[in-house]
Design an enzyme around this catalytic site. Sequence first.
Site, PDB file in Angstrom:
ATOM      1  N   ASP A  15       7.469 -17.737 -28.236  1.00 47.45           N
ATOM      2  CA  ASP A  15       6.447 -16.816 -27.759  1.00 47.45           C
ATOM      3  C   ASP A  15       5.284 -17.662 -27.217  1.00 47.45           C
ATOM      4  O   ASP A  15       5.248 -18.885 -27.363  1.00 47.45           O
ATOM      5  CB  ASP A  15       6.003 -15.868 -28.885  1.00 47.45           C
ATOM      6  CG  ASP A  15       5.405 -14.579 -28.336  1.00 47.45           C
ATOM      7  OD1 ASP A  15       5.429 -13.564 -29.030  1.00 47.45           O
ATOM      8  OD2 ASP A  15       4.928 -14.602 -27.179  1.00 47.45           O
TER       9      ASP A  15
HETATM   10  C1  GLC Z   1       2.879 -12.196 -25.957  1.00 47.53           C
HETATM   11  C2  GLC Z   1       3.840 -11.370 -26.789  1.00 47.53           C
HETATM   12  C3  GLC Z   1       5.237 -11.369 -26.245  1.00 47.53           C
HETATM   13  C4  GLC Z   1       5.197 -11.474 -24.737  1.00 47.53           C
HETATM   14  C5  GLC Z   1       4.647 -12.856 -24.405  1.00 47.53           C
HETATM   15  C6  GLC Z   1       4.499 -13.067 -22.903  1.00 47.53           C
HETATM   16  O1  GLC Z   1       1.954 -12.845 -26.762  1.00 47.53           O
HETATM   17  O2  GLC Z   1       3.922 -11.644 -28.166  1.00 47.53           O
HETATM   18  O3  GLC Z   1       5.862 -10.159 -26.689  1.00 47.53           O
HETATM   19  O4  GLC Z   1       6.486 -11.313 -24.185  1.00 47.53           O
HETATM   20  O5  GLC Z   1       3.419 -13.119 -25.043  1.00 47.53           O
HETATM   21  O6  GLC Z   1       3.515 -12.220 -22.411  1.00 47.53           O
END
Ligand code: GLC
Length: 725
Positions: free
Chosen positions: A268
């Site tokens: 993430d």
């Molecule tokens: C965010 C979220 C994730 C998302 C990623 C990209 O913090 O936790 O679900 O896909 O970053 O935006």
Amino acid sequence: MSATYKEHNKSTFIHELIKKMTPVEKIGQLNQLGTSIYGEKENLFEDFIREGSVGSFLTVRGAEKTNYMQRIAVNESRLGIPLLFAEDVIHGYETLFPIPLAESCTWNPELTKDSAVISAKEAAAAGIHWTYSPMMDISRDPRWGRVAEGYGEDPLLTARFIKEKIKGYQGNRKNGEYISEDSVLACGKHFVGYGAVESGKDYNSVDLSISKLGNVHLPPFRAAINSGVASIMSAFHALNGIPCTVNPFLLKDILRQNLKFSGLLVSDWNAIAECIVHGYSPDRKAAALQAFNAGIDIDMASKVFCDELDNLLVEEKISEKALDNAVYRVLSLKYDLQLFEKPYRTFREKEQKVLFTSENKSKSLEIAKESIVLLKNEYETLPLMDQETILLTGPLADDKNLMVGTWACNGKAENVITPYEGLKKSNKINTVYCKGCNIKGEIIEKDQGLIEKEIRNVNKIVVVLGESASESGEAKSKSNIGLVEGQKDYFDYLRKFGKPIIVVLMNGRPLEISHVAEHASSIIEAWHLGTMSGIAIASILTGVYNPNGKLTMTFPRSVGQIPVYYSHMSTGRPKSKMHFNTAKYLDEKNSGLFPFGYGLSYTSFEYKNMEIEKDVLTSEADCLKVSCMIKNTGNFEGKEIVQLYINDHFASQVRPVKELIDFKKIELMPNEQRAVSFCISAKDLGFYDNQGKYILESGEYTVFLGTNSHETVAKEFELKLDGER
Ligand code: GLC
């Protein structure tokens, strides 16, 4: 049918390419950058692309911009390896569908496939290759803002939706088939247990037993992997003391070995670097090593891999083979998208033609109508009668910016139809409109005057209350999930006029609405329904469409009950009238205000003659047919979601008092009746123990069939496996 390729051609092509790559270029493929975040000046990292130091981007949208960056990669980098573009297309790209929690209330996984097909088509036309969706975190805690992005509290229902969502995104492709130009790669997230964050506070710690993981949080990931999901995203939180992103037990033992996931694993956002802040990795170099060795392929946005992996390679802390394997998984996705032959999958004219079409909007409307849940309807206050006069009021009755829902991607607030606009378009109701109060509940004085002047001509009041889009989603946890005080005060102000009050809720989580539930005549749960919200809400209010949605997450009576959910354990002292020392509160009931599976209709359904074809199952392969006659006993054509639950009376590990094992949605005309039958497979009666092993035991069961998790009819049966008990 997508174009096909031979696996050995793909493997040969990629391995030949990897042989030509330098370590910097290999590590570049594992580096993903975000181009614009939190208002910083946009950076397209052109030099990184030319050096081959980045393999994918997120937050880049549009054919022009993605093609611009792709041309640099293909024409100006040494090996011309194309880029991947990822985006959070959670409930639509330009055409916005209901948020996933709303869509789950349709109990119609086919619809989620439909919305995914359209979302993929629009996203692909905008140059996106890869969506960070579906989110499949099971949660029983509405304080957590991200429940808006998931499919509720139940693993089986979530798994059914996930399976179809992935088919919709990826075009139901099989191994050896390219991803079509109208499809995108899917990403199952967040691995794993993110929905169980302590006290519902986002990013907080999670402690789960292995059996809880296996029975509650892993089933959607099993379904995703069995459906060929191209990628999985590791979660931010620490699970049992180790951050998921650097947790080899989760990412290797469970995900790779146990669940047999062979796709790409992406962290993430900045999650690798945050292992330092967790207090797990002493520094970036350690975080890089731990994440890479745990099995992370792509580092999203932290640049830790880009900065540290080459040293770790030189120091032989990571092997060239492991690096090549990770690079293979990245290049494999690019190959599946045919990017090496056709790096430009879209162009401006295609984008303009595909986005936001009337077909896309009509599908969004269909799903929005089916997502709405009728929670209360006393004295048949609804549907409104033709040409009735209503006062329409409330902060969400006509405010486009408040309604788009979290993760609205490229959806534009100005394109969202409000309830007021929807009612006007319906041309069926005389509407006196005023906002009355803002989202905080602060009264608008001038509107009070209007209300007091007009109220005598009004038959009923429709007040639209709830949460703005910015109150749910990531980093939007709440300690109080009630309506804001001011909105409650406004509701009580309206009660003074003695007219029937219809409350329309627009929210991204179950709310604590006990006060409203006591005093409103009718309550419609309308969630954040996307572009066509207002038309859908008007269709329900005017009776053009009979509501049939059912809750997939329990509404608590009070926040003190959380987590409150239907599939709880009995305990040794379940609440009873006979004894005092039992599992109960002194100041609150045990049950939720509205249970899982609950939703009313303008008609009524009668369940009778439940039958089971036998009362003993004798092998794992055996199955039990369960049926029931269901009749529409009202005056409206309607859809009913028939739910099937079981309870395992005793087992080597205590089991929930009820567990959903199947459901069907049927449509009946007034007075029409139909036998609905299910087949319970013995093999599905098992559970995961604390060694992660699937256990199927002989035993006694109750099977429940009903209109929600509380109102059911029941029969008993036995499972007698050969030679047991
Ligand atoms: C965010 C979220 C994730 C998302 C990623 C990209 O913090 O936790 O679900 O896909 O970053 O935006």
